[in-house]
Design an enzyme around this catalytic site. Structure first.
Site, mmCIF file in Angstrom:
data_model
loop_
_atom_site.group_PDB
_atom_site.id
_atom_site.type_symbol
_atom_site.label_atom_id
_atom_site.label_comp_id
_atom_site.label_asym_id
_atom_site.label_seq_id
_atom_site.Cartn_x
_atom_site.Cartn_y
_atom_site.Cartn_z
ATOM 1 N N LYS A 77 0.812 -1.226 0.000
ATOM 2 C CA LYS A 77 0.000 0.000 0.000
ATOM 3 C C LYS A 77 0.846 1.277 0.000
ATOM 4 O O LYS A 77 0.526 2.239 -0.695
ATOM 5 C CB LYS A 77 -0.959 -0.008 1.196
ATOM 6 C CG LYS A 77 -2.044 -1.070 1.082
ATOM 7 C CD LYS A 77 -3.009 -0.996 2.261
ATOM 8 C CE LYS A 77 -4.083 -2.066 2.118
ATOM 9 N NZ LYS A 77 -5.160 -1.907 3.096
ATOM 10 N N ASP A 113 -10.596 2.976 2.204
ATOM 11 C CA ASP A 113 -10.936 2.370 3.502
ATOM 12 C C ASP A 113 -11.764 3.313 4.384
ATOM 13 O O ASP A 113 -12.704 2.878 5.052
ATOM 14 C CB ASP A 113 -9.661 1.959 4.257
ATOM 15 C CG ASP A 113 -9.165 0.573 3.853
ATOM 16 O OD1 ASP A 113 -9.956 -0.217 3.313
ATOM 17 O OD2 ASP A 113 -7.974 0.290 4.089
HETATM 18 N N1 LIG Z 1 -13.038 -4.570 7.311
HETATM 19 C C1 LIG Z 1 -12.177 -4.060 6.453
HETATM 20 O O1 LIG Z 1 -12.523 -3.638 5.352
HETATM 21 C C2 LIG Z 1 -10.736 -3.953 6.827
HETATM 22 C C3 LIG Z 1 -9.890 -3.097 6.095
HETATM 23 C C4 LIG Z 1 -8.531 -3.023 6.461
HETATM 24 C C5 LIG Z 1 -8.073 -3.772 7.531
HETATM 25 N N2 LIG Z 1 -8.934 -4.592 8.210
HETATM 26 C C6 LIG Z 1 -8.470 -5.376 9.371
HETATM 27 O O2 LIG Z 1 -7.980 -4.455 10.322
HETATM 28 C C7 LIG Z 1 -6.914 -5.021 11.064
HETATM 29 C C8 LIG Z 1 -5.732 -4.047 11.080
HETATM 30 O O3 LIG Z 1 -5.222 -3.915 9.758
HETATM 31 P P1 LIG Z 1 -4.051 -2.870 9.409
HETATM 32 O O4 LIG Z 1 -3.818 -2.984 7.955
HETATM 33 O O5 LIG Z 1 -4.345 -1.540 9.988
HETATM 34 O O6 LIG Z 1 -2.802 -3.524 10.194
HETATM 35 P P2 LIG Z 1 -1.513 -2.801 10.758
HETATM 36 O O7 LIG Z 1 -1.179 -1.581 9.973
HETATM 37 O O8 LIG Z 1 -0.498 -3.876 10.890
HETATM 38 O O9 LIG Z 1 -1.939 -2.315 12.242
HETATM 39 C C9 LIG Z 1 -2.209 -3.248 13.251
HETATM 40 C C10 LIG Z 1 -2.759 -2.525 14.495
HETATM 41 O O10 LIG Z 1 -3.131 -3.520 15.452
HETATM 42 C C11 LIG Z 1 -2.399 -3.292 16.662
HETATM 43 N N3 LIG Z 1 -2.124 -4.593 17.271
HETATM 44 C C12 LIG Z 1 -1.738 -5.736 16.632
HETATM 45 N N4 LIG Z 1 -1.607 -6.735 17.530
HETATM 46 C C13 LIG Z 1 -1.890 -6.204 18.753
HETATM 47 C C14 LIG Z 1 -1.941 -6.729 20.080
HETATM 48 N N5 LIG Z 1 -1.653 -8.018 20.330
HETATM 49 N N6 LIG Z 1 -2.314 -5.904 21.084
HETATM 50 C C15 LIG Z 1 -2.613 -4.608 20.845
HETATM 51 N N7 LIG Z 1 -2.598 -4.052 19.599
HETATM 52 C C16 LIG Z 1 -2.231 -4.843 18.583
HETATM 53 C C17 LIG Z 1 -1.152 -2.563 16.243
HETATM 54 O O11 LIG Z 1 -0.601 -1.893 17.344
HETATM 55 P P3 LIG Z 1 0.933 -1.360 17.312
HETATM 56 O O12 LIG Z 1 0.933 -0.072 16.542
HETATM 57 O O13 LIG Z 1 1.288 -1.174 18.737
HETATM 58 O O14 LIG Z 1 1.752 -2.452 16.634
HETATM 59 C C18 LIG Z 1 -1.754 -1.616 15.194
HETATM 60 O O15 LIG Z 1 -2.429 -0.557 15.815
HETATM 61 C C19 LIG Z 1 -6.636 -6.376 10.411
HETATM 62 O O16 LIG Z 1 -7.288 -7.373 11.178
HETATM 63 C C20 LIG Z 1 -7.298 -6.275 9.057
HETATM 64 O O17 LIG Z 1 -7.745 -7.522 8.570
HETATM 65 C C21 LIG Z 1 -10.254 -4.690 7.890
#
Ligand SMILES: NC(=O)c1ccc[n+]([C@@H]2O[C@H](COP(=O)([O-])OP(=O)(O)OC[C@H]3O[C@@H](n4cnc5c(N)ncnc54)[C@H](OP(=O)(O)O)[C@@H]3O)[C@@H](O)[C@H]2O)c1
Length: 294
Positions: A77, A113
């Site tokens: 991305k 998004d």
């Molecule tokens: N529904 C939809 O259309 C849609 C769209 C996009 C994403 N998503 C979902 O959203 C989620 C996040 O995606 P992303 O692309 O934003 O990922 P990302 O950029 O990797 O961000 C992950 C986030 O989760 C936090 N996190 C991960 N593990 C954690 C834990 N054990 N305890 C506390 N915080 C934790 C991270 O905190 P830190 O900053 O501290 O690492 C960060 O804030 C995924 O599950 C994805 O499948 C859904």
């Protein structure tokens, strides 16, 4: 027009695709092919696994082959935001692209998004963010898009809580004057204060039987709304905990569908068949069960 019928490609079929690595688990082909079929459009959609070293060549291929549109997923991305010819305002502010429109060989990067999240909030939960106190837990790519979109939609406050504080500060900055960072010790109090609580972390995703919730749900009360952007399992641990407390809650399927709907409309200019897209996603997720994306 020469047609081989039943949706099979013809000489004039247009192509859209998702690029990512890995990409085999992506729901985008399911949701977009359902949309093309329901709209009667002579378009089709494929998934291409593209490694980072091949990304620039892949985008040149999109230009050369006239591929009409791309969805972009992990890990591309941010790199795509640097490689396209132009960016939408949202994609520029977020530094991330999840959708590319090929305008006669000129690639324009968008980020759908945030609009998808706000669209889902209205469609699924009947919530307009205007004037609302919002708490976003998480500060990754999806959270940043949600924070920006909530602020754009007129939220009164957008408080960001995240495990890594520096990322929370950066995300809260996207909300301008409405943005603020939650102190880790205050998360329960911040949950109690919010009208809308969003889980934008990956906590609760995928693992069968996992009970992980991104914040203690005990502070939730009826009248609040919980939006979990995680969509697998369909009933996430947070959605289950919120509903057990009488709180209205939804998973991330509607956001997934609405962000795809915005992409569909950018590519085709036609209105997206949201109901058919939702049915296709729910059917697929019900089939794969609660296991991690395979
Ligand atoms: N529904 C939809 O259309 C849609 C769209 C996009 C994403 N998503 C979902 O959203 C989620 C996040 O995606 P992303 O692309 O934003 O990922 P990302 O950029 O990797 O961000 C992950 C986030 O989760 C936090 N996190 C991960 N593990 C954690 C834990 N054990 N305890 C506390 N915080 C934790 C991270 O905190 P830190 O900053 O501290 O690492 C960060 O804030 C995924 O599950 C994805 O499948 C859904």
């Amino acid at each position: 027009v020469i047609s081989s019928g039943a949706g099979a490609p013809t000489g004039s079929t247009r192509l859209a695709a998702v690029i990512g690595a890995p990409v085999r688990h992506s729901l985008s082909p399911v949701v977009h092919n359902a949309a093309f079929a329901a709209s009667g459009l002579d378009w089709t959609y494929l998934a291409f696994e593209v490694q980072p070293a091949a990304l620039s060549d892949a985008l040149d291929g999109v230009r050369a082959l006239g591929i009409a549109g791309l969805s972009v997923t992990m890990p591309h991305k941010e790199d795509v935001a640097r490689l396209v010819d132009d960016l939408s305002d949202d994609a520029r502010l977020l530094g991330a692209v999840n959708c590319v429109v090929n305008d006669k060989g000129r690639l324009v990067g968008h980020n759908t998004d945030g609009a998808g999240f706000v669209g889902a909030l209205g469609a699924e939960l009947g919530v307009d963010p205007r004037g609302k106190r919002c708490l976003v837990v998480g500060a990754g790519g999806a959270a940043r898009a949600v924070v920006l979109a909530l602020a754009r939609a007129g939220a009164a406050t957008v408080v960001v809580a995240n495990r890594t504080r520096a990322r929370a500060e950066e995300a809260a900055g996207l909300a301008g004057a409405a943005g603020r960072v939650a102190e880790p010790a205050d998360v329960v109090a911040e949950v109690a204060l919010a009208d809308v609580v969003v889980n934008a972390t990956s906590v609760g995703m995928g693992l069968p039987g996992a009970a992980d919730v991104p914040f203690p749900p005990e502070a939730l009360e009826p009248g609040q709304v919980v939006a979990d952007i995680v969509y697998q399992p369909l009933v996430t641990p947070l959605v289950a905990a919120a509903r057990a407390r009488g709180v209205t809650a939804a998973n991330g399927v509607s956001m997934l569908v609405h962000q795809a709907a915005v992409a569909f409309e950018l590519w085709t200019g036609a209105p997206a068949p949201v109901d058919a897209m939702t049915a296709a996603v729910e059917r697929t997720l019900a089939t794969v069960g609660d296991g991690p994306p395979a």
